[in-house]
Motif scaffolding. Structure first.
Motif, mmCIF file in Angstrom:
data_model
loop_
_atom_site.group_PDB
_atom_site.id
_atom_site.type_symbol
_atom_site.label_atom_id
_atom_site.label_comp_id
_atom_site.label_asym_id
_atom_site.label_seq_id
_atom_site.Cartn_x
_atom_site.Cartn_y
_atom_site.Cartn_z
ATOM 1 N N THR A 75 8.817 10.342 -8.479
ATOM 2 C CA THR A 75 9.594 10.776 -7.306
ATOM 3 C C THR A 75 10.504 9.678 -6.767
ATOM 4 N N VAL A 76 10.200 8.433 -7.071
ATOM 5 C CA VAL A 76 11.051 7.324 -6.616
ATOM 6 C C VAL A 76 11.653 6.636 -7.840
ATOM 7 N N HIS A 132 1.410 2.219 -10.113
ATOM 8 C CA HIS A 132 0.388 2.597 -9.146
ATOM 9 C C HIS A 132 -0.886 1.838 -9.495
ATOM 10 N N GLY A 141 6.010 13.121 -13.158
ATOM 11 C CA GLY A 141 5.728 13.137 -11.722
ATOM 12 C C GLY A 141 6.415 12.032 -10.942
ATOM 13 N N ARG A 201 0.837 -1.204 0.000
ATOM 14 C CA ARG A 201 0.000 0.000 0.000
ATOM 15 C C ARG A 201 0.870 1.251 0.000
ATOM 16 N N ASP A 202 0.437 2.239 -0.775
ATOM 17 C CA ASP A 202 1.163 3.514 -0.835
ATOM 18 C C ASP A 202 1.045 4.231 0.513
ATOM 19 N N ILE A 203 2.135 4.837 0.926
ATOM 20 C CA ILE A 203 2.156 5.514 2.234
ATOM 21 C C ILE A 203 1.324 6.803 2.211
ATOM 22 N N ASN A 262 4.468 6.672 -13.578
ATOM 23 C CA ASN A 262 5.029 8.012 -13.751
ATOM 24 C C ASN A 262 6.490 7.887 -14.170
ATOM 25 N N HIS A 319 7.627 1.468 -10.674
ATOM 26 C CA HIS A 319 6.477 1.000 -9.898
ATOM 27 C C HIS A 319 5.209 1.329 -10.661
HETATM 28 P P1 5GP Z 1 5.996 8.325 -8.006
HETATM 29 O O1 5GP Z 1 5.741 9.723 -7.540
HETATM 30 O O2 5GP Z 1 7.484 8.061 -8.155
HETATM 31 O O3 5GP Z 1 5.208 7.890 -9.188
HETATM 32 O O4 5GP Z 1 5.464 7.393 -6.845
HETATM 33 C C1 5GP Z 1 6.171 7.140 -5.675
HETATM 34 C C2 5GP Z 1 5.151 6.696 -4.649
HETATM 35 O O5 5GP Z 1 5.852 6.076 -3.589
HETATM 36 C C3 5GP Z 1 4.348 7.841 -4.053
HETATM 37 O O6 5GP Z 1 2.965 7.622 -4.295
HETATM 38 C C4 5GP Z 1 4.699 7.787 -2.572
HETATM 39 O O7 5GP Z 1 3.618 8.099 -1.741
HETATM 40 C C5 5GP Z 1 5.179 6.362 -2.392
HETATM 41 N N1 5GP Z 1 6.139 6.183 -1.336
HETATM 42 C C6 5GP Z 1 7.259 6.949 -1.115
HETATM 43 N N2 5GP Z 1 7.921 6.479 -0.051
HETATM 44 C C7 5GP Z 1 7.225 5.413 0.418
HETATM 45 C C8 5GP Z 1 7.426 4.510 1.518
HETATM 46 O O8 5GP Z 1 8.388 4.592 2.285
HETATM 47 N N3 5GP Z 1 6.498 3.534 1.679
HETATM 48 C C9 5GP Z 1 5.418 3.396 0.844
HETATM 49 N N4 5GP Z 1 4.572 2.399 1.104
HETATM 50 N N5 5GP Z 1 5.212 4.222 -0.198
HETATM 51 C C10 5GP Z 1 6.095 5.222 -0.409
#
Ligand code: 5GP
Length: 115
Positions: free
Chosen positions: A96-97, A103, A94, A30-32, A88, A101
Motif C-alpha cells: 500500500t505504500v 515489516h 498487498g 512502529r507501524d501505525i 509486500n 519497507h
Molecule cells: P504495505 O501495506 O505497503 O506492505 O505496508 C504499509 C504499512 O505502512 C502498513 O502496515 C501501514 O499500517 C503503515 N503505515 C501507513 N501509513 C503510516 C504512517 O503514517 N505511519 C506509520 N507509522 N505507519 C504507516
C-alpha cells in the motif's frame, strides 16, 4: 518531481512516528496499524519504490538493513521469542505504500501460511 512518500515525510520529520532505530541509511518505526503485538517497519531513507525494482546499486543499503535486524529485534524485545520479516510487493502482495519497507512482526505466534 515525484510526490514524497509517507515514509519520506516521516524521514523528514513532517509526520511523527515512534522511532525505534535510525542511522544514516535506514530507520525503523512502529507501524501505525499494528497487525501483531510488535509491528515495526524498517525503511531505507533513500527511496526505493519496492523490492521488485531494486537494483544492484541498492545492494549496500539493503544488506545494511538486514544486518540491523538483530539489533532492532533485541530493542523490540522479540529477538528470543522469534519474529517474521515481510516485504509486500505490488497489488497481489498487498503493498500500500510505494516505498520499500520490511515489516518486522512478533510478540505472538504467527500463522503459516499467511492469508
Ligand atoms: P504495505 O501495506 O505497503 O506492505 O505496508 C504499509 C504499512 O505502512 C502498513 O502496515 C501501514 O499500517 C503503515 N503505515 C501507513 N501509513 C503510516 C504512517 O503514517 N505511519 C506509520 N507509522 N505507519 C504507516
Amino acid at each position: 518531481m515525484e510526490e514524497k512518500s509517507i515514509f519520506e515525510k516521516i524521514r523528514d520529520g513532517e509526520i511523527p512516528a515512534q522511532m525505534v532505530y535510525e542511522d544514516e541509511h535506514c530507520m525503523c518505526f512502529r507501524d501505525i496499524q499494528p497487525q501483531a503485538p510488535v509491528h515495526a517497519l524498517l525503511v531505507p531513507k533513500q527511496r526505493i519504490n519496492r523490492i521488485g525494482v531494486a537494483e544492484s546499486t541498492d545492494a549496500t543499503v539493503l544488506g545494511h538493513m538486514m544486518t540491523k535486524v538483530a539489533e532492532i529485534t533485541k530493542t523490540l524485545g522479540i529477538d528470543e521469542s522469534g519474529f517474521r520479516l515481510v516485504v509486500n510487493n505490488g497489488r497481489d502482495g498487498g503493498e500500500t505504500v510505494p516505498h520499500l519497507h520490511i515489516h518486522i512482526l512478533g510478540g505472538r505466534k504467527l500463522e503459516w501460511p499467511p492469508g
